[in-house]
Write a protein that holds these residues in place. Structure first.
Motif, PDB file in Angstrom:
ATOM      1  N   LEU A 205      -7.514  38.827  18.761  1.00  0.00           N
ATOM      2  CA  LEU A 205      -7.545  38.083  17.506  1.00  0.00           C
ATOM      3  C   LEU A 205      -8.289  38.922  16.479  1.00  0.00           C
ATOM      4  CD1 LEU A 205      -8.672  34.710  19.074  1.00  0.00           C
ATOM      5  CD2 LEU A 205      -6.385  35.238  18.247  1.00  0.00           C
TER       6      LEU A 205
ATOM      7  N   ILE B 153      -1.501  34.488  12.069  1.00  0.00           N
ATOM      8  CA  ILE B 153      -1.843  33.173  12.605  1.00  0.00           C
ATOM      9  C   ILE B 153      -1.474  32.146  11.536  1.00  0.00           C
ATOM     10  CG2 ILE B 153      -3.742  31.668  13.322  1.00  0.00           C
ATOM     11  CD1 ILE B 153      -5.009  34.180  14.605  1.00  0.00           C
TER      12      ILE B 153
ATOM     13  N   ILE C 219      -2.893  37.727  15.391  1.00  0.00           N
ATOM     14  CA  ILE C 219      -2.990  37.720  16.853  1.00  0.00           C
ATOM     15  C   ILE C 219      -2.027  38.752  17.431  1.00  0.00           C
ATOM     16  CG2 ILE C 219      -1.296  35.850  17.055  1.00  0.00           C
ATOM     17  CD1 ILE C 219      -2.859  34.894  19.556  1.00  0.00           C
TER      18      ILE C 219
ATOM     19  N   ALA D 196      -9.193  27.661  13.267  1.00  0.00           N
ATOM     20  CA  ALA D 196      -8.790  29.058  13.441  1.00  0.00           C
ATOM     21  C   ALA D 196      -9.992  30.000  13.322  1.00  0.00           C
ATOM     22  CB  ALA D 196      -7.726  29.444  12.420  1.00  0.00           C
TER      23      ALA D 196
END
Length: 112
Positions: A11, A50, A64, A58
């Motif tokens: 991420l 995302i 991602i 989030a």
């Protein structure tokens, strides 16, 4: 019994949209150039924005990447020796304000 795959989920917190586009383009290059012993070794990679990045849950992550490997050995090669991944990492480092990398074992060779 189905083979186990190793998945790497990364991420990124990338504040600028232009930088997000650039990192996504680097993932396109990675998918075309990552090799081990002269052959492609990544089972699958998907890098995307995302969709709920603006939501509190989030936690500021905007991109991602999910990368699938046949073995822990391939995962370790990617993490420590892969020239294509090193190039991507170097490129992304100055564009991100945070990141998290997670590893999991999976029965699925492709997909999340």
């Amino acid at each position: 019994m189905a083979p186990k795959y190793i998945k790497r989920v990364t991420l990124f917190k990338i504040p600028k949209e232009d930088d997000t586009e650039a990192v996504l383009a680097e993932y396109d290059i990675l998918r075309k150039t990552a090799e081990k012993d002269g052959k492609p070794y990544i089972v699958a990679n998907e890098a995307r924005r995302i969709e709920n990045a603006a939501e509190e849950r989030a936690q500021g992550y905007t991109l991602i990447s999910i990368t699938t490997f046949k073995s822990k050995e391939d995962y370790d090669y990617y993490d420590k020796q892969c020239a294509a991944h090193a190039k991507l990492r170097e490129f992304a480092t100055s564009r991100r304000t945070g990141f998290a990398t997670l590893q999991l074992e999976s029965d699925l060779g492709v997909g999340p």
